[in-house]
Motif scaffolding. Sequence first.
Motif, PDB file in Angstrom:
ATOM      1  N   HIS A  62     -17.941-103.435  90.092  1.00 56.02           N
ATOM      2  CA  HIS A  62     -19.103-103.038  90.899  1.00 56.02           C
ATOM      3  C   HIS A  62     -20.193-102.472  90.001  1.00 56.02           C
ATOM      4  N   SER A  63     -19.806-101.607  89.076  1.00 53.21           N
ATOM      5  CA  SER A  63     -20.786-101.015  88.160  1.00 53.21           C
ATOM      6  C   SER A  63     -21.418-102.080  87.277  1.00 53.21           C
ATOM      7  N   TRP A  64     -20.633-103.002  86.799  1.00 56.06           N
ATOM      8  CA  TRP A  64     -21.146-104.078  85.963  1.00 56.06           C
ATOM      9  C   TRP A  64     -22.126-104.952  86.740  1.00 56.06           C
ATOM     10  N   MET A  65     -21.790-105.236  88.000  1.00 57.49           N
ATOM     11  CA  MET A  65     -22.663-106.052  88.823  1.00 57.49           C
ATOM     12  C   MET A  65     -23.998-105.341  89.058  1.00 57.49           C
ATOM     13  N   LEU A  66     -23.964-104.061  89.359  1.00 60.27           N
ATOM     14  CA  LEU A  66     -25.211-103.309  89.586  1.00 60.27           C
ATOM     15  C   LEU A  66     -26.034-103.210  88.312  1.00 60.27           C
ATOM     16  N   SER A 125     -11.285-100.786  97.422  1.00 57.54           N
ATOM     17  CA  SER A 125     -12.533-100.608  96.681  1.00 57.54           C
ATOM     18  C   SER A 125     -13.618-101.554  97.185  1.00 57.54           C
ATOM     19  N   TYR A 126     -13.277-102.803  97.390  1.00 51.35           N
ATOM     20  CA  TYR A 126     -14.241-103.798  97.859  1.00 51.35           C
ATOM     21  C   TYR A 126     -14.764-103.432  99.245  1.00 51.35           C
ATOM     22  N   SER A 140     -25.437-111.432  97.157  1.00 53.51           N
ATOM     23  CA  SER A 140     -24.765-112.415  96.309  1.00 53.51           C
ATOM     24  C   SER A 140     -23.807-111.736  95.340  1.00 53.51           C
ATOM     25  N   GLY A 141     -24.136-110.505  94.924  1.00 49.68           N
ATOM     26  CA  GLY A 141     -23.221-109.747  94.073  1.00 49.68           C
ATOM     27  C   GLY A 141     -21.930-109.416  94.788  1.00 49.68           C
ATOM     28  N   LEU A 142     -22.029-109.076  96.077  1.00 50.34           N
ATOM     29  CA  LEU A 142     -20.810-108.811  96.857  1.00 50.34           C
ATOM     30  C   LEU A 142     -19.977-110.079  97.012  1.00 50.34           C
ATOM     31  N   LYS A 143     -20.639-111.213  97.126  1.00 50.91           N
ATOM     32  CA  LYS A 143     -19.886-112.473  97.180  1.00 50.91           C
ATOM     33  C   LYS A 143     -19.170-112.733  95.856  1.00 50.91           C
ATOM     34  N   GLN A 144     -19.841-112.406  94.742  1.00 42.83           N
ATOM     35  CA  GLN A 144     -19.199-112.554  93.438  1.00 42.83           C
ATOM     36  C   GLN A 144     -18.022-111.593  93.307  1.00 42.83           C
ATOM     37  N   GLN A 145     -18.154-110.417  93.914  1.00 46.14           N
ATOM     38  CA  GLN A 145     -17.061-109.450  93.883  1.00 46.14           C
ATOM     39  C   GLN A 145     -15.835-109.990  94.602  1.00 46.14           C
ATOM     40  N   SER A 146     -16.045-110.794  95.631  1.00 50.28           N
ATOM     41  CA  SER A 146     -14.888-111.365  96.323  1.00 50.28           C
ATOM     42  C   SER A 146     -14.114-112.315  95.409  1.00 50.28           C
TER      43      SER A 146
END
Length: 132
Positions: free
Chosen positions: A124-128, A56-57, A15-21
């Motif tokens: 990415h760092s913020w999401m992790l 990056s993504y 879900s974090g990768l989806k938010q990254q999109s």
Amino acid sequence: MTQPAKRTKKDKIGSGLKQQSWILLAIVLLAALIDYIWYDAHWVIAKSAALGACLSYLSQAIFAGFVFWHTGYRARRHIVRQMYRGQMVKWLLTVFGFALIFITIQPLSAPALFIGFMVMQISHSWMLWRIG
């Protein structure tokens, strides 16, 4: 006394990768807006920022795929091996991606390319950090 290992947060990473999109889309739209307002729609800034953010993504998504290929206690050696492989593939993809972008895409704004890449890295760092 030892405690059992925590379960992986594979679904949260997905879900974090989806938010990254969505962040990727926001970067592209913001760069297009900046390009349209200040540079009369030559689209160099927008294209460069979008390429950096996409690189990056893509590299982060491939790394996540490698890391979560195996799960469970019995697969711990495979997991560690996959982390090393994923990191190696991520770095190679990033280096060759930058080289390919600089060689093939003309005109290009290097600052916009790196800003797009860095904004995605920070997100990415913020999401992790938020998941952990």
